[in-house]
Design an enzyme around this catalytic site. Structure first.
Site, mmCIF file in Angstrom:
data_model
loop_
_atom_site.group_PDB
_atom_site.id
_atom_site.type_symbol
_atom_site.label_atom_id
_atom_site.label_comp_id
_atom_site.label_asym_id
_atom_site.label_seq_id
_atom_site.Cartn_x
_atom_site.Cartn_y
_atom_site.Cartn_z
ATOM 1 N N GLY A 117 0.807 -1.214 0.000
ATOM 2 C CA GLY A 117 0.000 0.000 0.000
ATOM 3 C C GLY A 117 0.839 1.262 0.000
ATOM 4 N N ASP A 118 1.957 1.261 0.708
ATOM 5 C CA ASP A 118 2.843 2.424 0.722
ATOM 6 C C ASP A 118 3.424 2.684 -0.657
ATOM 7 O OD1 ASP A 118 2.878 3.353 3.480
ATOM 8 O OD2 ASP A 118 3.817 1.448 3.967
ATOM 9 N N TYR A 119 3.897 1.636 -1.293
ATOM 10 C CA TYR A 119 4.524 1.815 -2.599
ATOM 11 C C TYR A 119 3.511 2.235 -3.667
ATOM 12 C CZ TYR A 119 9.069 0.227 -1.033
ATOM 13 O OH TYR A 119 10.284 0.147 -0.399
#
Length: 404
Positions: free
Chosen positions: A175-177
């Site tokens: 999700g961060d990437y």
């Protein structure tokens, strides 16, 4: 493994100046994407309390390896923007930027006196990229957010996993990437608009929203039919057979039969003409109904086959298949090498180091890795001295007072 210097043309984004605030992954990956293609990214850390990603394993000889790639191509400075004494210096950095990236909890920048809505009057051309767990608005905006929670909240985790074991989430912060990629796209869309309007704007990305965006078919399916996507492990409802299959020598091969011709090639590779004539498997719709039966046939065959020979037969029959590679396989693969998907550079402390190349490939202005992540404040003299014109004495005074 030989490190070599690369000569590349000027980066596609070399005219952009970026100020990166925040820490860890989602916001900094926006900066990484832009820096890979030539943007001048100034990474700000708090003096004495640097980015927490430096503390995350793995480490080698005290060096944070994840940091080396996340902070590559960035100019590392220290500045405590939460302190009033740092305000004017921070504003000077902001004023020289085209894009400002932050991933603090919503309200933090405002509390420190850097409200983008207010600063837009003074700096109307700046594009602000604001990445947070839940977005800048909504009832959850002040809650903490991480990629794991984003996968859960977005609905993605509800159909990734096995029916007998329940939902699963990724073993890395996907999700961060994804938020970083969407944030970088949003930044460039806003810059493109600025060329016509003369004004910047705020790019607001919540961690769960890119995940929700990519499960579009699941959303419209439920909206129109009321049906939810079930847990099927590595299988797909719409694409049968599709799974990861164990082989005789301890390996595994992934297969996806997304069309009739691929299925026909699979049963030819298996030398099972009876599976072509079996009415249970005649069409994709039939195979969806009888998924366990056909999946079992494929699994049983591959369990008797060595990985390399099975893959050779599958590819020869035009089956979309691939061996499950571990990272050693990836780094030794001829196709990876031919595509230059892994680059080698010389780190100033660790020497030759391999890391993923910039993506995507641009034919005229390709991305590049100019250096790996640097120590906290490594670029202070360059940015504050050469860039902002502070004297050595002024820089030393700021350092002595822990402002930088």
């Amino acid at each position: 493994m030989e490190a070599h210097a690369r000569t590349t043309p000027e980066g596609a984004l070399s005219d952009l100046k970026v100020l990166e605030l925040g820490s860890m992954l989602a916001g900094p990956f926006v900066g990484s994407m832009l820096a890979d293609f030539g943007a001048r990214v100034i990474k700000v850390e708090k003096p004495g309390k640097p980015d927490a990603l430096r503390e995350w394993p793995p480490h080698k000889d005290g060096a944070a390896l994840w940091w080396k790639t996340m902070a590559r191509n960035k100019h590392a400075v220290t500045l405590d923007i939460s302190r009033p004494e740092a305000r004017e210096l921070a504003l000077r950095l902001i004023g020289e930027s085209d894009i400002v990236i932050e991933n603090f909890r919503p309200g933090t920048l405002e509390r420190w006196g850097f409200d983008p809505a207010e600063l837009s009057q003074r700096f109307p051309r700046i594009v602000w990229v604001r990445v947070s767990g839940w977005g800048q608005t909504g009832p959850n905006r002040e809650q903490g957010g991480y990629a794991t929670i984003a996968e859960a909240f977005s609905g993605l985790a509800s159909f990734t996993g096995h029916a007998d074991k329940g939902p699963t989430v990724s073993a890395f912060p996907m999700g961060d990437y994804l938020a970083g990629i969407f944030g970088a796209f949003g930044a460039l869309a806003a810059i493109h608009r600025r060329e016509r309007s003369g004004r910047g704007q705020v790019v607001d990305v919540a961690l769960y929203e890119p995940l929700l965006r990519i499960i579009e078919s699941v959303v419209v399916r439920y909206d129109q039919t009321g049906r939810k996507k079930p847990l099927l492990g590595n299988q797909m409802e719409e694409d049968v057979p599709r799974n990861v299959y164990a082989t005789a020598d301890g390996g595994a091969i992934a297969i996806s039969c997304g069309s009739q011709s691929i299925y026909d090639g699979l049963v030819d590779a298996m030398q099972r003409p009876d599976l072509k004539s079996d009415p249970r498997f005649a069409t994709m719709a039939d195979r969806v109904i009888h998924r366990d039966a056909i999946d079992g046939e494929v699994a049983a065959w591959l369990k008797t086959q060595p990985t390399a020979s099975a893959l050779e037969r599958l590819v020869a029959n035009k089956v979309v298949a691939g061996k499950i590679n571990d990272i050693a396989d990836v780094l030794g693969d001829a196709h990876i090498a031919a595509r230059e998907a892994i680059r080698t550079l010389v780190d100033e402390t660790l020497g030759p180091m391999r890391m993923p190349a910039p993506v995507p490939k641009l034919s005229e202005t390709p991305g590049d890795i100019r250096w790996s992540g640097r120590d906290p404040g490594a670029s202070n003299d360059e940015v504050f001295g050469d860039g902002l014109g502070l004297s050595a004495a002024e820089i030393e005074d700021l350092r002595r007072n822990h402002i930088i």
